[in-house]
Scaffold this active site. Structure first.
Site, PDB file in Angstrom:
ATOM      1  N   GLU A 217      28.231 -26.924 -10.897  1.00  0.00           N
ATOM      2  CA  GLU A 217      29.149 -26.267  -9.963  1.00  0.00           C
ATOM      3  C   GLU A 217      28.337 -25.880  -8.736  1.00  0.00           C
ATOM      4  OE1 GLU A 217      32.263 -26.305 -10.298  1.00  0.00           O
ATOM      5  OE2 GLU A 217      32.389 -26.945 -12.377  1.00  0.00           O
ATOM      6  N   CYS A 251      31.297 -19.549  -2.736  1.00  0.00           N
ATOM      7  CA  CYS A 251      31.152 -21.004  -2.634  1.00  0.00           C
ATOM      8  C   CYS A 251      32.420 -21.693  -2.163  1.00  0.00           C
ATOM      9  CB  CYS A 251      30.705 -21.581  -3.979  1.00  0.00           C
ATOM     10  SG  CYS A 251      31.842 -21.241  -5.336  1.00  0.00           S
TER      11      CYS A 251
END
Length: 476
Positions: A217, A251
């Protein structure tokens, strides 16, 4: 050595102990999994104040943001697993061919074994514990590596987790990059990493030596297209919230805006008004605005303020690691702020002449973790969705797709591989094992496939095993 709660045990000893527990079948029962997930929920419930305090120390994170994005999102996955795990664990029976009509064909969801979960500092509870819910639900043992950059949260989790989880099946290790390197020398059955693309490459290289599967991720520069027809005030509200939440250290935050010069002239004053409504005339005094995690990242983000022209904000305070909510204009594609993921409270606005130019700009760069498109015209939003590629997508808002646990979350290409959240976490940490259980009888039918081969049997065998297009006849 950065090992928590296990004295001077080596990483190999910890992995070995967890593997012995897994091989003994300790984590496989529904009852064990549910009990551990319930304990994780109890940890969150009983330690809210301590979690809030740790995140205040690490990131000056407002309690509102901690409750919403750290505790509540993990609780959602805990509750989804508790509500649905019995169903998730059931064998999934599949359609069969003629040759296996009287047999049993199904998918068994097996745990991988001993998994490694490496968390990140910007949401240090969320990004460690949501994958953990999936790992427990799938029946794995797990070693957890919190980020050393969020020091207070790292210490808190390393103290709390062994008190709530079975220490023969779960362990926490602490330390920096050198410790992680040593940890990766051990054989794991799955690695789940959240962090930057550069470190993701290191993780994947280490995993490749052991042929260990990974979920990565990662991050990236998430574009946000704002159409000329937008209501600029509501767009400014949603854009500012998603960009400056957690001081921009998210993010999936919009990393830059693409819009026409005409929209920019409306959007910048609207953003200025919104930021004053959100954080007051002096955001440094606001209890609702966070800080940069450490000095290195402060200097990195501050350097990006030199790109383009500061239209809003631009102030900073090195002592408190404060950088004001900042909007930049007149940036160029080659400016540093447009070359790297910002991970801070800075929003550059890059002007384009049209939707087509915006889409072309997006497609010239690495595929991001998320793409955002604001427009009252659904055709415009659909065009951005259809003609680009990203890990996730949200129309007319920022980050809110993260709140839907039935949607997969993950990157593509440079922004990562693999997905999780909700049942997707369970599936990520499960090996989907194809199983066929055959009858011991009717051996005469099996002779059609045995040597010596008879050409007259090939038609029967193909008809019995080959999938045909719908509407086609079988010709023997």
């Amino acid at each position: 050595m950065g090992i928590s709660n296990f004295g001077m045990s080596s990483y190999a000893d910890i992995v070995g102990r967890l593997r012995a527990s897994f091989d003994a079948g300790k984590t496989r029962s529904l009852e064990f999994r549910l009990a551990q997930i319930q304990s994780l929920g109890k940890l969150l419930e009983e330690n809210k104040a301590a979690i809030n305090e740790a995140l205040l120390q690490d990131l000056n994170k407002p309690a509102f943001e901690t409750e919403l994005s750290e505790i509540s999102l993990v609780n959602t996955d805990v509750n989804l697993a508790l509500n649905n795990l019995k169903t998730w664990m059931k064998d999934e029976y599949v359609e069969k061919n003629w040759a296996t009509t009287f047999d049993s064909a199904f998918i068994r969801k097996d745990p991988f074994g001993v998994v490694l979960i490496i968390g990140a500092w910007n949401y240090p509870v969320n990004l460690l514990l949501i994958p953990l819910v999936g790992a427990i639900a799938a029946g794995n043992c797990a070693i957890l590596k919190p980020s050393e950059l969020s020091k207070s949260t790292e210490k808190l989790l390393s103290d709390l987790l062994p008190r709530y989880l079975d220490q023969e099946c779960f362990a926490v290790v602490c330390g920096g990059p050198q410790d992680t390197t040593q940890l990766l020398e051990n054989k794991f059955d799955y690695i789940f990493f959240t962090g930057s693309p550069n470190v993701g490459k290191i993780i994947m290289t280490a995993a490749a030596k052991q042929l260990t599967p990974v979920t990565l991720e990662l991050g990236g520069k998430n574009p946000c297209f704002v159409d000329d027809g937008c209501d600029f005030k509501s767009t400014a509200n949603r854009l500012a919230w998603s960009r400056f939440y957690n001081a921009g250290q998210t993010c999936v935050a919009p990393d830059y805006v693409l819009c026409t010069q005409e929209m920019r002239e409306k959007l910048v004053p609207a953003l200025k008004e919104t930021l004053e409504e959100f954080y007051g005339k002096d955001p440094q005094q606001s209890p609702d605005f966070g800080r940069i995690v450490n000095d290195r990242h402060f200097q990195r983000v501050k350097a990006l303020l030199g790109s383009g022209t500061v239209a809003i904000g631009g102030q900073s305070d090195e002592k408190t690691k404060y950088i004001a909510p900042t909007v930049l204009v007149d940036v160029t594609e080659s400016d540093p702020v447009m070359q790297e993921e910002i991970f801070g409270p800075v929003l550059p606005i890059f002007t384009v002449k049209s939707l087509d130019e915006a889409i072309a700009f997006i497609n010239r760069h690495e595929r991001p973790l998320a793409i955002y498109a604001f427009s009252p015209d659904g055709k415009v939003v659909d065009a951005v969705l259809a003609r680009t590629s990203s890990g996730g997508f949200c129309g007319n808002d920022g980050m809110m797709h993260m709140s839907v646990p039935t949607l997969p979350f993950g990157g593509i290409g440079n922004s990562g591989m693999g997905v999780y959240h909700g049942k997707f976490s369970y599936d990520t940490f499960s090996h989907h094992r194809g199983v066929l259980l055959r009858s011991t009888g009717m051996e005469k039918l099996n002779t059609l496939r045995y040597p010596p081969y008879a050409q007259r049997n090939i038609g029967w065998l193909i008809s019995a095993t080959e999938t045909k297009r719908k509407g086609m006849c079988n010709i023997l």
